[in-house]
Structures are given as C-alpha cells and as structure tokens.
Design an enzyme around this catalytic site. Structure first.
Site, PDB file in Angstrom:
ATOM      1  N   GLY A   1      64.775 -31.214  16.944  1.00  0.00           N
ATOM      2  CA  GLY A   1      63.057 -31.836  17.445  1.00  0.00           C
ATOM      3  C   GLY A   1      63.616 -32.872  18.776  1.00  0.00           C
ATOM      4  O   GLY A   1      62.764 -32.884  19.338  1.00  0.00           O
TER       5      GLY A   1
ATOM      6  N   ARG B   1      80.096 -13.184   2.974  1.00  0.00           N
ATOM      7  CA  ARG B   1      79.864 -14.462   2.436  1.00  0.00           C
ATOM      8  C   ARG B   1      80.374 -14.672   1.246  1.00  0.00           C
ATOM      9  O   ARG B   1      80.797 -15.536   0.880  1.00  0.00           O
ATOM     10  CB  ARG B   1      78.865 -14.623   3.261  1.00  0.00           C
ATOM     11  CG  ARG B   1      78.694 -15.080   4.890  1.00  0.00           C
ATOM     12  CD  ARG B   1      77.474 -15.900   5.803  1.00  0.00           C
ATOM     13  NE  ARG B   1      77.334 -14.756   7.261  1.00  0.00           N
ATOM     14  CZ  ARG B   1      76.784 -15.886   7.483  1.00  0.00           C
ATOM     15  NH1 ARG B   1      76.612 -17.439   7.327  1.00  0.00           N
ATOM     16  NH2 ARG B   1      77.467 -15.903   9.063  1.00  0.00           N
TER      17      ARG B   1
ATOM     18  N   LYS C   1      73.333 -19.363   4.465  1.00  0.00           N
ATOM     19  CA  LYS C   1      71.663 -20.308   4.028  1.00  0.00           C
ATOM     20  C   LYS C   1      70.601 -19.173   3.685  1.00  0.00           C
ATOM     21  O   LYS C   1      71.366 -17.834   3.351  1.00  0.00           O
ATOM     22  CB  LYS C   1      71.051 -20.618   5.208  1.00  0.00           C
ATOM     23  CG  LYS C   1      71.908 -21.710   6.129  1.00  0.00           C
ATOM     24  CD  LYS C   1      71.309 -22.786   7.162  1.00  0.00           C
ATOM     25  CE  LYS C   1      72.445 -24.001   7.207  1.00  0.00           C
ATOM     26  NZ  LYS C   1      71.896 -24.278   8.574  1.00  0.00           N
TER      27      LYS C   1
ATOM     28  N   SER D   1      65.025 -19.243  18.126  1.00  0.00           N
ATOM     29  CA  SER D   1      66.569 -18.686  18.327  1.00  0.00           C
ATOM     30  C   SER D   1      66.770 -19.393  18.731  1.00  0.00           C
ATOM     31  O   SER D   1      65.980 -19.467  20.537  1.00  0.00           O
ATOM     32  CB  SER D   1      66.183 -16.744  18.047  1.00  0.00           C
ATOM     33  OG  SER D   1      67.524 -16.726  17.648  1.00  0.00           O
TER      34      SER D   1
ATOM     35  N   ASN E   1      59.476 -39.552  14.109  1.00  0.00           N
ATOM     36  CA  ASN E   1      60.842 -39.910  13.284  1.00  0.00           C
ATOM     37  C   ASN E   1      60.093 -40.856  12.317  1.00  0.00           C
ATOM     38  O   ASN E   1      59.837 -42.197  12.223  1.00  0.00           O
ATOM     39  CB  ASN E   1      61.517 -40.291  13.798  1.00  0.00           C
ATOM     40  CG  ASN E   1      62.836 -39.301  12.905  1.00  0.00           C
ATOM     41  OD1 ASN E   1      63.368 -38.893  12.959  1.00  0.00           O
ATOM     42  ND2 ASN E   1      63.226 -40.484  11.571  1.00  0.00           N
TER      43      ASN E   1
ATOM     44  N   LYS F   1      61.843 -14.005  12.090  1.00  0.00           N
ATOM     45  CA  LYS F   1      62.555 -14.265  12.349  1.00  0.00           C
ATOM     46  C   LYS F   1      64.026 -14.647  11.072  1.00  0.00           C
ATOM     47  O   LYS F   1      64.749 -14.499  11.105  1.00  0.00           O
ATOM     48  CB  LYS F   1      62.546 -16.110  12.277  1.00  0.00           C
ATOM     49  CG  LYS F   1      63.442 -17.066  12.292  1.00  0.00           C
ATOM     50  CD  LYS F   1      64.016 -16.983  13.168  1.00  0.00           C
ATOM     51  CE  LYS F   1      65.436 -17.618  14.107  1.00  0.00           C
ATOM     52  NZ  LYS F   1      66.354 -18.652  13.055  1.00  0.00           N
TER      53      LYS F   1
ATOM     54  N   TYR G   1      73.649 -12.226  10.538  1.00  0.00           N
ATOM     55  CA  TYR G   1      75.187 -12.015   9.557  1.00  0.00           C
ATOM     56  C   TYR G   1      75.432 -10.191   9.853  1.00  0.00           C
ATOM     57  O   TYR G   1      76.809 -10.901  10.031  1.00  0.00           O
ATOM     58  CB  TYR G   1      73.994 -12.035   8.748  1.00  0.00           C
ATOM     59  CG  TYR G   1      73.849 -13.076   7.317  1.00  0.00           C
ATOM     60  CD1 TYR G   1      73.461 -14.447   8.641  1.00  0.00           C
ATOM     61  CD2 TYR G   1      73.963 -13.681   6.698  1.00  0.00           C
ATOM     62  CE1 TYR G   1      72.662 -15.639   7.905  1.00  0.00           C
ATOM     63  CE2 TYR G   1      73.490 -14.711   5.530  1.00  0.00           C
ATOM     64  CZ  TYR G   1      72.831 -15.884   6.306  1.00  0.00           C
ATOM     65  OH  TYR G   1      72.836 -16.876   5.364  1.00  0.00           O
TER      66      TYR G   1
ATOM     67  N   HIS H   1      65.359 -11.199  11.917  1.00  0.00           N
ATOM     68  CA  HIS H   1      66.519 -11.757  12.904  1.00  0.00           C
ATOM     69  C   HIS H   1      67.475 -12.058  12.778  1.00  0.00           C
ATOM     70  O   HIS H   1      69.107 -11.977  12.788  1.00  0.00           O
ATOM     71  CB  HIS H   1      65.914 -12.781  14.341  1.00  0.00           C
ATOM     72  CG  HIS H   1      66.884 -12.849  14.447  1.00  0.00           C
ATOM     73  ND1 HIS H   1      67.483 -14.075  14.558  1.00  0.00           N
ATOM     74  CD2 HIS H   1      66.897 -13.116  16.385  1.00  0.00           C
ATOM     75  CE1 HIS H   1      67.936 -14.751  15.355  1.00  0.00           C
ATOM     76  NE2 HIS H   1      67.625 -14.338  16.721  1.00  0.00           N
ATOM     77  N   ASN H   2      67.429 -13.429  11.517  1.00  0.00           N
ATOM     78  CA  ASN H   2      68.744 -13.626  10.949  1.00  0.00           C
ATOM     79  C   ASN H   2      69.585 -13.175  10.135  1.00  0.00           C
ATOM     80  O   ASN H   2      71.094 -13.010  10.425  1.00  0.00           O
ATOM     81  CB  ASN H   2      67.889 -15.214  10.054  1.00  0.00           C
ATOM     82  CG  ASN H   2      68.012 -16.469  11.145  1.00  0.00           C
ATOM     83  OD1 ASN H   2      67.369 -16.644  12.510  1.00  0.00           O
ATOM     84  ND2 ASN H   2      67.531 -17.761  10.663  1.00  0.00           N
TER      85      ASN H   2
ATOM     86  N   ALA I   1      63.380 -26.816   5.495  1.00  0.00           N
ATOM     87  CA  ALA I   1      62.348 -26.253   4.870  1.00  0.00           C
ATOM     88  C   ALA I   1      62.102 -26.472   3.312  1.00  0.00           C
ATOM     89  O   ALA I   1      63.162 -26.953   3.107  1.00  0.00           O
ATOM     90  CB  ALA I   1      62.373 -24.326   5.109  1.00  0.00           C
TER      91      ALA I   1
ATOM     92  N   ASN J   1      63.037 -22.882   9.050  1.00  0.00           N
ATOM     93  CA  ASN J   1      63.460 -21.343   8.370  1.00  0.00           C
ATOM     94  C   ASN J   1      62.559 -21.171   7.514  1.00  0.00           C
ATOM     95  O   ASN J   1      63.534 -20.802   6.085  1.00  0.00           O
ATOM     96  CB  ASN J   1      65.109 -21.265   8.626  1.00  0.00           C
ATOM     97  CG  ASN J   1      65.354 -20.510   9.802  1.00  0.00           C
ATOM     98  OD1 ASN J   1      64.873 -20.361  10.376  1.00  0.00           O
ATOM     99  ND2 ASN J   1      66.790 -20.614  10.280  1.00  0.00           N
TER     100      ASN J   1
END
Length: 396
Positions: free
Chosen positions: A17, A306, A279, A142, A35, A198, A206, A201-202, A89, A115
């Site tokens: 942020g 993983r 994740k 990203s 915040n 996204k 991986y 993309h992740n 999230a 995400n």
C-alpha cells in the site's frame, strides 16, 4: 484536480500500500493514504516520511495526505472517488466494503488490489452496483513491492466506465515495456476477469519457480557445480533468451554468503529449510483448469511439489527410515567448478566440453518448460474467456 482534493485514495499502508501510494504521488497525482487506527497506524505516517525523504522523480514534493479516520479520508477524494484497497483478501475486504460503501456516492470506484478469487469479485461487483451504485474493480498487481513502487504490471477488470476513469492514473503508475515504452496495463475484461488473469499469472509462476528449482538440482547434483558457479550460469542465462526476474534473483540468491558467520559462513541457500508454502492462487488455477476441462500438468505438478515440500517432518521420517536417495549437497559442492571450466580436476573428472553441453541442455529444457507452462496458462485463459463471456484479448 479539484482544489484540496486527492485523485486517489489508498486504503491500507502495508509495504504494498505504501509503495502504490508513493508510486501514484511520484507520478504527479495527489494521494490520500489511510490506515485504520490500530497498532499499525504508524504505517501511514511512515508513508509521509518516505514521501518527504524520496521526493518526486522529476523534482519537487509528493502530495500525500495521511488519514486514520474513515470519513475524512473519503471526504478528501475528488469525485468520482477512486479508492484502492491494499489489504488481505477475504474477510478483511468484506468488512472494509461494509464500512466504506455507505460513505460513498453513486459512481464512485473501489479497486481491490489483492489476490482474491474471481468469483468473489463477480459477486461483490454485482452487490455493490445494486445496493449503492458503486463500481467495483478487481485488479491484479504483479511485480511485488519493488514493482508497486516503481512500476507494476496491472490487470484491472470491472466495467469499461470504471476503467476509463482509472486509466490516466493506472497508465502512469504501470511498468513500461523496455522495447517500445508501452504501459503494462489494459482493461482485461468485465467483472472478475482481472483477478482471474492474475490467478493464472500466479499459477504459471508456480510452474516457473519449480522449473528453476529443478534446473538448479540438475546442475548441483548431476553436474556437481557449486552454488556460486550455478549463480554465474543463471546470470549468463538471464542475459539471453531466459531473461526473467525469477532467474535474475535466483542467480543472486545462490551466491549469497551467510554473513552472520563471517566470510567463511558458507552459502545461505544451503542453510534454508527446504519447506515451501503455497497460497490460494496456485490451487485455484489447478481447480479451475479441471472445472474447465483444460490440462495444466506443469502447474499442477508444481503445486503438488509444494505440498510435498510442506510435509517436512514426514519427509525427514522417510529419510531416516529408508535413507537419502539424492547425493549429499555438500559433497556435490566439493566437486569444484574448475572441473567445468578447465576440463577435469576437482574430483568430478567431467571434461569441460561435456559440462558445457550439459549446461546448455539444462538451459534448453528450462526454456521449453517455460513455453509449455505459458501455453497451458493461455489455454485456460482462452477457455475461461469463452465460458464467462469476457472477450479476453490474449495478445495484450
């Protein structure tokens, strides 16, 4: 900009942020940073301190206004209000939307930069439009913390109207292509398209990280190369067709010495516990690929690797019971890199020419694996685009 009002509000002053707020301010936009008043509220003052210390890249000062109360934060924004959420999230987003929505006006825009599962984004967009007349944009970001500060790749979904209102800010904040300077942002598609892209993309990432790990393992255990030599090899690869951020940072990590123990502390990578976590995005990619009938074996295998890695205690019990099946890493490292540069010596007896061929074969295999993973990811995007009517422009 309306007098005294900010162009963008950033909600959540964690590392991402703060960096996104500084990025927007660095590009000439007035930013309101928020915040909530809790044990982390000092982060908002940290953003102000960084803005004063860093200054704008073109000279002058960044304009950032700090807030720890929600209503003044909302009131500080120019209409239509544009608020970027940089928070975890799930439940945190839900609670934030419940608090924010009543304070906003019809036509205001909330951007979820986390995400999140795309189905949640679809649900929230419809609910906020129906209940408050708000635009909700799920946007993939990203590039990590460094990218957030100096130029991320941005994947916004949501309505075309919302994107048009956000485009000047997002275009300025985004990374620029090194070849032609094109901004790394586009309107991906409606509702949950941005978060879906996204996610994929992740998922590809991986697979990419698993490929790099396996290339390292081959060079280390089969080739007998020391960490610093592998690091130099990856650095050379990064200067050619394998150029990527992941290859670049792996080369640096492999040559990092454990400075806590002085110059003779050994390589840090050999002291890191071989236990990886995961994740949601990798798992979601595999699940949604199965739902769409799309084969994504590279991404699936990387996710399962993983899972195996996370079972450290079980693996240790198996090794104690059945013995190690892989060569001892320290013995592999003892096979000097000189064997791969001078032909023999160092205990490996591997001719330099054969070593060069082997290294090139590993590089070629890594390149091919990357292409295959991207093909799997794009196949999933193509299927999802048709299934949800998103009209994804894959070439962008």
């Amino acid at each position: 900009m309306a007098a005294g009002l900010s162009d963008l509000g950033v909600f959540g002053m964690g590392v991402m942020g703060q960096n996104l707020a500084l990025n927007a301010a660095d590009n000439g936009f007035a930013v309101s940073a928020y915040n909530r008043p809790d044990e982390f509220q000092a982060r908002v003052w940290g953003a102000l301190e960084r803005a004063r210390a860093e200054g704008r890249k073109g000279g002058g000062e960044m304009v950032i206004h700090a807030h720890t109360e929600l209503q003044p934060f909302v009131a500080s924004l120019k209409a239509p209000r544009r608020i970027l959420l940089s928070i975890p999230a799930g439940a945190a987003v839900e609670m934030t939307l419940e608090a924010l929505a009543p304070l906003l006006d019809r036509g205001d825009i909330i951007i979820d930069g986390g995400n999140e599962h795309f189905a949640e984004t679809v649900r929230r967009e419809a609910a906020l439009a129906a209940s408050h007349g708000l635009h909700f944009v799920g946007m993939g970001i990203s590039g990590g913390a460094e990218g957030a500060r100096h130029g991320p790749s941005l994947m916004p979904g949501g309505s075309a109207h919302a994107y048009n209102a956000l485009a000047p800010i997002l275009t300025a904040m985004s990374a620029k292509a090194p070849t032609d300077g094109a901004p790394c942002v586009t309107h991906v598609g409606p509702n949950g398209a941005g978060h879906y892209v996204k996610m994929v993309h992740n998922g590809i990432e991986y697979a990419d990280m698993q490929f790099i790990a396996e290339a390292y393992d081959l060079l280390r255990t089969v080739g007998g190369m020391a960490n610093d030599h592998i690091g130099a090899t990856l650095e050379a690869w990064n200067g050619a067709e394998l150029e990527s951020f992941l290859v670049e940072i792996t080369a640096k990590v492999l040559r990092k010495i454990d400075d806590r123990e002085g110059a003779g502390g050994g390589f840090l990578v050999d002291k890191i516990v071989d236990q990886a976590g995961s994740k949601g995005t990798g798992k979601w990619t595999v699940q949604l690929a199965a739902d769409s009938g799309v084969a994504a074996p590279s991404i699936s295998a990387a996710l399962e690797a993983r899972f195996v890695s996370a079972k450290l205690e079980l693996r240790q019990l198996c090794q104690a019971e059945y013995g190690a099946v892989a060569p001892d890493a320290s013995k592999c490292a003892a096979k000097s890199a000189a064997a791969f540069t001078s032909g023999g010596g160092g205990g490996s007896g591997v001719p330099a020419a054969a070593a060069a061929v082997f290294t090139e074969e590993v590089a070629s295999a890594l390149y091919a694996a990357k292409v295959i993973a991207y093909a799997q990811g794009f196949s999933l995007l193509s299927a999802a685009g048709e299934e949800h009517g998103w009209g994804l422009r894959l070439w962008e």
